[in-house]
Motif scaffolding. Structure first.
Motif, short mmCIF file in Angstrom:
data_model
loop_
_atom_site.label_atom_id
_atom_site.label_comp_id
_atom_site.label_asym_id
_atom_site.label_seq_id
_atom_site.Cartn_x
_atom_site.Cartn_y
_atom_site.Cartn_z
N GLU A 90 15.18 -4.93 -21.90
CA GLU A 90 13.94 -4.32 -22.03
C GLU A 90 13.00 -3.34 -22.55
OE1 GLU A 90 9.65 -4.91 -23.08
OE2 GLU A 90 10.58 -5.17 -21.10
N TRP A 91 12.76 -2.88 -21.13
CA TRP A 91 12.48 -1.71 -20.18
C TRP A 91 13.12 -0.49 -21.39
CZ3 TRP A 91 11.40 -0.97 -14.58
CH2 TRP A 91 10.71 0.48 -13.95
N ARG A 92 13.99 -0.76 -20.59
CA ARG A 92 14.97 0.73 -21.66
C ARG A 92 14.59 0.83 -22.98
NH1 ARG A 92 18.47 3.92 -18.56
NH2 ARG A 92 19.22 4.56 -20.67
N SER A 93 15.22 -0.53 -23.72
CA SER A 93 14.49 -1.02 -25.29
C SER A 93 13.03 0.27 -25.93
CB SER A 93 14.57 -1.81 -25.42
OG SER A 93 13.39 -2.46 -25.14
N GLN A 94 12.19 0.00 -24.73
CA GLN A 94 10.99 0.36 -25.46
C GLN A 94 10.78 1.69 -25.32
OE1 GLN A 94 7.77 -1.76 -24.13
NE2 GLN A 94 8.63 -3.25 -24.40
N GLY A 95 11.39 2.70 -24.07
CA GLY A 95 11.42 3.88 -24.46
C GLY A 95 10.34 4.85 -23.74
N ARG A 96 9.89 5.63 -24.08
CA ARG A 96 8.04 5.97 -24.25
C ARG A 96 7.70 6.50 -25.49
NH1 ARG A 96 8.02 9.09 -19.41
NH2 ARG A 96 9.60 8.62 -17.29
N ALA A 97 8.11 5.58 -25.42
CA ALA A 97 7.22 5.46 -27.29
C ALA A 97 5.90 5.02 -27.04
CB ALA A 97 7.99 5.53 -28.72
N VAL A 154 8.40 -15.02 -30.73
CA VAL A 154 8.51 -14.12 -31.20
C VAL A 154 7.68 -13.76 -32.89
CG1 VAL A 154 10.34 -12.87 -32.98
CG2 VAL A 154 10.97 -14.15 -31.01
N LEU A 155 7.19 -15.61 -33.43
CA LEU A 155 6.30 -15.21 -34.23
C LEU A 155 4.85 -14.85 -34.01
CD1 LEU A 155 5.84 -16.38 -37.08
CD2 LEU A 155 5.07 -18.53 -36.59
N LEU A 156 4.26 -14.90 -32.87
CA LEU A 156 3.10 -14.56 -32.63
C LEU A 156 2.76 -13.44 -32.25
CD1 LEU A 156 1.86 -18.26 -31.22
CD2 LEU A 156 1.24 -17.25 -33.08
N PRO A 157 3.63 -12.39 -31.64
CA PRO A 157 3.72 -11.25 -30.89
C PRO A 157 3.94 -10.39 -32.72
CG PRO A 157 4.93 -12.07 -30.47
CD PRO A 157 4.94 -12.88 -30.53
N VAL A 158 4.55 -10.90 -33.36
CA VAL A 158 5.18 -10.16 -34.57
C VAL A 158 4.02 -10.57 -35.69
CG1 VAL A 158 6.68 -9.84 -36.83
CG2 VAL A 158 7.61 -10.06 -34.02
N SER A 159 3.30 -11.66 -35.96
CA SER A 159 2.98 -11.38 -36.09
C SER A 159 1.03 -10.88 -36.36
CB SER A 159 2.01 -12.78 -36.81
OG SER A 159 3.00 -13.49 -37.43
N ALA A 160 0.87 -10.27 -35.40
CA ALA A 160 0.00 -9.53 -34.95
C ALA A 160 -0.57 -8.26 -34.70
CB ALA A 160 -0.27 -10.26 -33.18
N ALA A 193 6.76 -5.66 -30.30
CA ALA A 193 6.65 -6.75 -29.91
C ALA A 193 7.81 -7.35 -30.53
CB ALA A 193 5.73 -7.27 -31.51
N LEU A 194 8.93 -7.26 -30.96
CA LEU A 194 10.14 -7.98 -31.53
C LEU A 194 10.82 -8.08 -29.68
CD1 LEU A 194 11.93 -5.80 -34.53
CD2 LEU A 194 11.11 -8.41 -33.91
N THR A 195 10.42 -7.03 -28.90
CA THR A 195 11.70 -6.72 -27.27
C THR A 195 11.06 -7.70 -26.55
OG1 THR A 195 9.68 -4.75 -26.88
CG2 THR A 195 12.04 -4.34 -27.69
N ALA A 196 9.16 -8.05 -26.85
CA ALA A 196 8.73 -8.62 -25.25
C ALA A 196 8.90 -9.90 -25.69
CB ALA A 196 6.83 -8.55 -25.88
N GLY A 197 8.97 -10.41 -27.76
CA GLY A 197 9.25 -11.71 -27.74
C GLY A 197 10.12 -12.17 -27.17
N GLY A 198 11.91 -11.39 -27.81
CA GLY A 198 13.00 -11.78 -27.68
C GLY A 198 12.79 -11.42 -26.37
N LEU A 199 12.55 -11.05 -25.43
CA LEU A 199 12.68 -11.19 -23.90
C LEU A 199 11.64 -13.09 -23.37
CD1 LEU A 199 13.57 -10.12 -20.94
CD2 LEU A 199 11.19 -8.92 -21.30
N LEU A 200 11.02 -13.27 -23.86
CA LEU A 200 9.99 -14.37 -23.65
C LEU A 200 11.37 -15.53 -24.24
CD1 LEU A 200 7.16 -13.73 -24.64
CD2 LEU A 200 7.85 -14.54 -22.61
N VAL A 201 11.96 -15.39 -25.47
CA VAL A 201 13.18 -16.52 -25.97
C VAL A 201 13.94 -16.75 -24.82
CG1 VAL A 201 14.11 -16.78 -27.70
CG2 VAL A 201 11.65 -16.29 -28.20
N SER A 202 14.67 -15.57 -24.27
CA SER A 202 16.14 -14.82 -23.69
C SER A 202 15.61 -16.26 -22.56
CB SER A 202 16.51 -13.57 -23.17
OG SER A 202 16.83 -13.11 -24.66
N LEU A 203 14.51 -15.45 -21.48
CA LEU A 203 13.91 -16.41 -20.41
C LEU A 203 14.03 -18.28 -20.76
CD1 LEU A 203 11.95 -13.26 -18.69
CD2 LEU A 203 14.16 -13.83 -18.69
N TYR A 204 12.68 -18.31 -21.67
CA TYR A 204 12.77 -19.19 -21.93
C TYR A 204 13.90 -20.19 -22.01
CZ TYR A 204 10.19 -23.69 -23.35
OH TYR A 204 9.77 -24.68 -23.76
#
Length: 533
Positions: free
Chosen positions: A259-266, A156-162, A197-208
């Protein structure tokens, strides 16, 4: 007049080809990338095909019997609860440390940023061994939660920092000038920009967490992965393990769809160079000591305890003599396998990440989500599927390097795809459209515009895959070529017989080698992103 002719209309120059548009005005994905992306998705689906074949061999009744067991429901709840708790903790820790090290006036914040990323270099089984050797009472759920959180929050830290470094600070400065407090600015202005970044990082942590094997086995906490491994090792009947693995895939699909739905079309791309201007650091004031104490506490829990355990057991082992030749051979083998795995995985991930960032239609997004399936599978399941495929259809590759690399690709595609996607989403499609309108062909646009702009994300993804391949244990145990050994497998062998002093040197070398790409992941984005110095 007779003999005169009206002037012929001037012939218009042919218009340069513009970007192809799909229904709704969005650009269609170029065929140049679509073919490789489909191939990547097919590779990611190989273990799933194996599981379906294996689970269906005994008929629907056997599948229903495994699914309806009380133990299956208990395992599902335990695994989901652990993943949810670790993901929530990682989001809180990762976002807090990212904001402190990028947007605040925290003292020595750049050093803290590097220290915060270093836990990526520590495998979960090394951290679990360190904690259980110092505090045996942590065995079970508390230890699994602590170790997985301490090792996973950098996802989570790395994508959010970027994202913080690349977002335009002007909106936050305007909000502060209107009288909003720092917390209100963060909640109303900054946090919405961090959503991808939050949704991508959270998904990676969950899968990990769902796929982790090392920490839960050392800390003796039963989850899907440990039970699947035990079932594979203890019985010739692979059906129960295959059914449980398919259930794990179903859970993964649910998480990916959420995660897909949370990102929407923005759209989160930046127009112009505003995000490259350094943001003015936010003064912490009286909260500065609290922030320093929090950063130090995270560093002690994630780095201090494992480092102390490694130093202690390495000193004990050194008193009996270090196997320098064996250490060098295992280190060289680990580096070679990890480099090859990172190269092939990144090459396959680039077309998927680039297409998904543009989201021209539904297909690229589906291909991206398919690439996440293998990451939720335990390494042992992916390894057995590769064994099955090579023995049945490609026997010359059995127990060869290509088979191990294939397992790495399936397991770690999301790490590279997510990094490429995040980098490509940060620059607007108008840059590529402008190149096409100037007459550039698709291949030239890809080579001269898209790939150079996405290069930082591609490099970060390759480094992250290299780092993870270095630490991978179950797949390497089963698929490494005969006669070879890696740092991870040798460490596991020694730990399995409680030879902690013999295992510590391999663990120390593994951590030191993994620290190099981890340092680059923590430092290079700051340089490339133009964040505060």
């Amino acid at each position: 007049m007779p003999g005169t002719h009206a002037p012929a209309p001037a012939r218009q120059a042919p218009r340069p080809p513009g970007p192809r548009r799909a229904r709704g005005g969005r650009p269609r994905p170029p065929l140049l990338l679509l073919g490789p992306a489909v191939l990547t998705a097919a590779v990611a689906l190989l273990p799933l095909a194996y599981l379906v074949v294996r689970a269906g061999e005994d008929g629907p009744a056997a599948v229903a019997d495994v699914l309806l067991r009380e133990r299956t429901a208990r395992l599902l709840l335990r695994s989901l609860a652990l993943a949810a708790a670790v993901t929530a903790a990682c989001l809180a820790v990762g976002v807090a440390l990212a904001w402190l090290t990028v947007r605040s006036d925290l003292r020595h914040r750049h050093a803290w940023a590097v220290a915060a990323a270093l836990p990526l270099a520590i495998p979960t089984y090394v951290a679990g061994f360190a904690w259980i050797s110092f505090a045996p009472q942590l065995a079970g759920a508390p230890g699994a939660f602590l170790v997985l959180t301490a090792c996973s929050y950098p996802y989570v830290l790395l994508p959010v920092s970027a994202a913080l470094r690349r977002t335009d600070p002007a909106a936050e400065e305007v909000a502060r000038s209107l009288g909003l407090t720092p917390w209100q600015v963060f909640r109303r202005v900054t946090l919405p920009q961090l959503r991808p970044a939050l949704t991508a990082g959270g998904l990676l942590v969950s899968l990990y967490c769902l796929s982790d094997f090392g920490a839960v086995s050392i800390l003796r906490f039963d989850t899907f992965t440990l039970v699947i491994y035990t079932s594979y090792q203890a019985s010739f009947d692979r059906t129960p393990a295959a059914v449980l693995s398919l259930l794990l895939v179903a859970v993964t699909l649910v998480l990916v769809l959420l995660e897909w739905r949370s990102q929407g079309r923005a759209s989160y791309s930046r127009v112009g160079g505003g995000g490259q201007r350094p943001a003015r650091p936010v003064a912490l004031g009286r909260l500065a000591p609290v922030a320093l104490l929090g950063a130090a506490a995270v560093a002690v829990l994630s780095l201090g305890v494992p480092a102390a355990a490694l130093v202690h057991w390495t000193v004990v082992g050194a008193s009996r003599g270090l196997p320098l030749a064996d250490l060098a051979a295992a280190a060289g083998t680990s580096l070679g396998y990890a480099a090859l795995g990172a190269l092939v995985t990144t090459l396959l991930a680039v077309p998927v990440g680039l297409l998904a960032a543009r989201r021209g239609d539904r297909l690229p997004r589906v291909l991206e989500r398919i690439s996440y399936l293998g990451h939720a599978l335990p390494g042992i399941v992916v390894a057995f599927s590769v064994v099955f495929l090579t023995v049945r259809y490609a026997y010359p590759l059995y127990q060869r390097t290509p088979a191990l690399v294939l397992a790495y690709v399936v397991l770690f595609l999301p790490l590279a795809v997510g990094a490429v996607h995040s980098a490509a989403a940060q620059f607007p499609p108008a840059l590529e459209d402008a190149a096409r309108s100037a007459g550039a062909r698709t291949a030239e646009v890809l080579r001269r515009v898209t790939l150079p702009l996405a290069a930082p994300g591609i490099g970060a993804g390759a480094a992250l895959v290299f780092l993870t391949c270095m630490k991978e244990l179950p797949a390497t145990l089963l698929l490494q070529p005969l006669g070879s050994t890696t740092l991870a497998t040798q460490l596991w062998t020694e730990t399995g017989v409680a030879a902690y002093s013999a295992a510590a040197p391999y663990a120390a070398v593994l951590v030191l080698l993994s620290a190099v790409p981890t340092y680059l992941l923590g430092v290079r984005p700051r340089v490339a992103g133009g964040g505060p110095r």
